[in-house]
Design a protein around this motif. Structure first.
Motif, short mmCIF file in Angstrom:
data_model
loop_
_atom_site.label_atom_id
_atom_site.label_comp_id
_atom_site.label_asym_id
_atom_site.label_seq_id
_atom_site.Cartn_x
_atom_site.Cartn_y
_atom_site.Cartn_z
N GLU A 30 0.82 -1.21 0.00
CA GLU A 30 0.00 0.00 0.00
C GLU A 30 0.86 1.27 0.00
OE1 GLU A 30 -3.22 -0.48 2.85
OE2 GLU A 30 -3.26 1.69 3.11
N VAL A 31 1.90 1.29 0.82
CA VAL A 31 2.68 2.54 0.91
C VAL A 31 3.57 2.74 -0.32
CG1 VAL A 31 2.58 2.73 3.42
CG2 VAL A 31 4.52 1.58 2.39
N VAL A 32 4.10 1.64 -0.88
CA VAL A 32 4.91 1.81 -2.10
C VAL A 32 4.00 2.33 -3.22
CG1 VAL A 32 6.30 0.68 -3.87
CG2 VAL A 32 6.65 0.08 -1.47
N ASP A 79 1.32 8.02 -6.91
CA ASP A 79 0.36 9.06 -7.32
C ASP A 79 0.15 10.11 -6.23
OD1 ASP A 79 -1.09 7.62 -5.54
OD2 ASP A 79 -2.53 6.84 -6.98
N THR A 80 1.25 10.44 -5.56
CA THR A 80 1.12 11.47 -4.54
C THR A 80 2.43 12.26 -4.45
OG1 THR A 80 0.36 11.84 -2.29
CG2 THR A 80 1.92 10.07 -2.57
N SER A 81 2.39 13.40 -3.77
CA SER A 81 3.63 14.16 -3.60
C SER A 81 4.52 13.46 -2.57
CB SER A 81 3.32 15.58 -3.11
OG SER A 81 2.84 15.52 -1.77
N LEU A 82 5.80 13.78 -2.57
CA LEU A 82 6.74 13.15 -1.62
C LEU A 82 6.29 13.42 -0.19
CD1 LEU A 82 9.37 11.62 -1.00
CD2 LEU A 82 10.57 13.80 -1.19
N ARG A 83 5.92 14.65 0.08
CA ARG A 83 5.55 15.02 1.45
C ARG A 83 4.33 14.22 1.93
NH1 ARG A 83 6.35 20.20 4.25
NH2 ARG A 83 5.24 19.91 6.21
N GLU A 84 3.30 14.17 1.08
CA GLU A 84 2.11 13.39 1.46
C GLU A 84 2.44 11.91 1.60
OE1 GLU A 84 -1.57 13.91 -0.91
OE2 GLU A 84 -0.70 15.87 -1.36
N GLY A 85 3.28 11.42 0.69
CA GLY A 85 3.66 10.00 0.73
C GLY A 85 4.42 9.67 2.00
N LEU A 86 5.32 10.56 2.41
CA LEU A 86 6.09 10.33 3.63
C LEU A 86 5.19 10.34 4.86
CD1 LEU A 86 9.25 12.51 2.83
CD2 LEU A 86 9.16 10.01 2.95
N ASP A 87 4.23 11.27 4.88
CA ASP A 87 3.27 11.31 6.00
C ASP A 87 2.46 10.02 6.05
OD1 ASP A 87 4.05 13.78 6.80
OD2 ASP A 87 2.36 14.87 5.89
N TYR A 88 2.03 9.59 4.85
CA TYR A 88 1.20 8.38 4.76
C TYR A 88 2.00 7.17 5.26
CZ TYR A 88 -2.13 5.09 2.84
OH TYR A 88 -3.06 4.09 2.70
N ARG A 136 4.48 7.12 7.33
CA ARG A 136 4.71 7.15 8.78
C ARG A 136 3.46 6.73 9.54
NH1 ARG A 136 5.53 12.08 9.77
NH2 ARG A 136 7.41 12.15 8.51
N LYS A 137 2.27 7.15 9.03
CA LYS A 137 1.01 6.77 9.71
C LYS A 137 0.85 5.25 9.68
CE LYS A 137 -1.30 10.80 10.44
NZ LYS A 137 -0.36 11.70 9.84
N VAL A 138 1.10 4.67 8.50
CA VAL A 138 0.94 3.21 8.39
C VAL A 138 1.99 2.51 9.25
CG1 VAL A 138 0.94 1.25 6.79
CG2 VAL A 138 -0.10 3.41 6.10
N PHE A 139 3.22 3.06 9.24
CA PHE A 139 4.30 2.52 10.08
C PHE A 139 3.89 2.53 11.55
CE2 PHE A 139 8.19 3.73 12.56
CZ PHE A 139 8.91 2.55 12.41
N HIS A 140 3.38 3.66 12.02
CA HIS A 140 2.91 3.74 13.41
C HIS A 140 1.83 2.70 13.67
CE1 HIS A 140 4.18 8.28 13.81
NE2 HIS A 140 5.21 7.44 13.89
N GLY A 141 0.92 2.56 12.71
CA GLY A 141 -0.21 1.64 12.87
C GLY A 141 0.25 0.20 13.10
N LEU A 142 1.38 -0.16 12.50
CA LEU A 142 1.83 -1.55 12.62
C LEU A 142 2.28 -1.90 14.04
CD1 LEU A 142 3.56 -2.13 9.18
CD2 LEU A 142 1.42 -3.07 9.99
N PHE A 143 2.53 -0.86 14.87
CA PHE A 143 2.85 -1.16 16.28
C PHE A 143 1.61 -1.60 17.05
CE2 PHE A 143 6.50 1.00 14.73
CZ PHE A 143 7.55 0.39 15.40
N GLY A 144 0.45 -1.52 16.41
CA GLY A 144 -0.77 -2.06 16.99
C GLY A 144 -1.02 -3.49 16.57
N SER A 145 -0.12 -4.08 15.78
CA SER A 145 -0.33 -5.47 15.34
C SER A 145 0.41 -6.44 16.26
CB SER A 145 0.17 -5.64 13.90
OG SER A 145 1.59 -5.64 13.87
#
Ligand code: CO8
Length: 263
Positions: free
Chosen positions: A215-217, A222-231, A233-242
């Motif tokens: 999903e993140v790759v 189809d997004t800017s670098l800044r939005e992609g990096l934010d996205y 990091r959010k998904v990365f943080h989310g994986l600490f809930g797994s």
């Protein structure tokens, strides 16, 4: 069952966690008829919904991955019918929504829609003798399933223009040199084996992190670098809930193989 019988494709489970789809319309060099695409999308969706599959390999024959959309089917199509039925849209919108990784193993001709189908995969492997191309211009049309967009993003505007405006082919070796293919193999058999091996490796990872990684790759496309990096990091943080993050890191520290819970 995921391995049900189809007319135009073969579906197998060659190793744990790996689904294999082989395009199988040999007399038409795997030309992508509506019937073939309906079956392909059905098989892909079944694998995507199947708990025991974690990666999918898509291949054709040694002679042809796919020689394009079915020209015999398109010949008498009118503008109004194409426009009103949104021709091609439903064929080519399923694959980008499949959440499990798809590896294309491309041998022989991958032309027109066949090239575009290969470009929709997450990882593309090919043999050196594979032939890619967007020959639509020779038929009085243009690429219709992403060739002008995905190919251009991969190989740059000048090369893409040359190929799309002249319809000339490019080889498996060029596909490797230009970054279209992740790996180039000496033979068709090695190419399919290589794809199955990589799929097997992916299938041994946690399903959750595989999904998140794909999903993140894809987000980067189809997004800017800044939005992609934010996205990311959010998904990365989310994986600490797994649970699998705890399982993976504990296994590393205890020098064990992780037994994923997929939760
Ligand atoms: N559609 C229908 N039938 C095909 C196609 C095709 N795209 N390609 C090959 N066939 C058929 C041939 O008509 C032939 O059938 P028959 O024996 O009944 O005459 C059989 O397959 C074998 O083909 P050849 O005799 O031509 O085999 P060769 O080895 O001599 O040549 C080639 C192989 C070079 C691949 C040649 O078949 C060829 O040029 N094919 C057409 C390639 C092409 O132009 N493809 C682009 C089609 S347009 C397109 O794809 C639009 C994209 C839309 C998006 C699709 C959604 C993903």
């Amino acid at each position: 069952p995921v391995t049900k019988k189809y007319e135009n494709i073969l579906v197998e489970l060659p190793k744990p966690g790996v689904g294999l789809i082989t395009l199988n319309r040999p007399r038409a060099l795997n030309a992508l008829s509506t019937a073939l695409f309906v079956e392909l999308n059905d098989a892909l969706q079944n694998f995507d919904n199947d708990d025991s599959t974690n990666a999918i390999v898509l291949t054709g024959s040694e002679k042809a991955f796919a020689a394009g959309a079915d020209i015999k089917e398109m010949k008498d199509l009118s503008f109004s019918k194409a426009y009103n039925t949104n021709f091609i849209a439903s064929w080519s919108s399923t694959i980008p929504n499949i959440r499990k990784p798809i590896i294309a193993a491309v041998n022989g001709h991958a032309l027109g829609g066949g090239c575009e189908l290969a470009l929709m995969a997450d990882i593309l492997y090919c043999s050196s003798s594979a032939t890619f191309g967007q020959p639509e211009i020779k038929l009085g049309i243009i690429p219709g399933a992403g060739g002008s967009q995905r190919l251009t993003a991969l190989i740059g505007k000048s090369r893409a223009m040359e190929l799309i405006l002249t319809g000339k082919n490019f080889s498996g070796i060029e596909a490797g040199q230009w970054g279209v293919a992740a790996r180039v193999f000496d033979s068709a058999e090695d190419c399919v084996q290589g794809a199955l091996e990589t799929a097997g490796k992916i299938a041994g990872m946690s399903k959750i992190s595989v999904r998140a990684a794909k999903e993140v790759v894809n987000k980067s496309q189809d997004t800017s670098l800044r939005e992609g990096l934010d996205y990311e990091r959010k998904v990365f943080h989310g994986l600490f809930g797994s649970q699998d993050q705890k399982i993976g890191m504990s296994a590393f520290i205890e020098k064990k193989k992780p037994g994923w819970s997929n939760e």
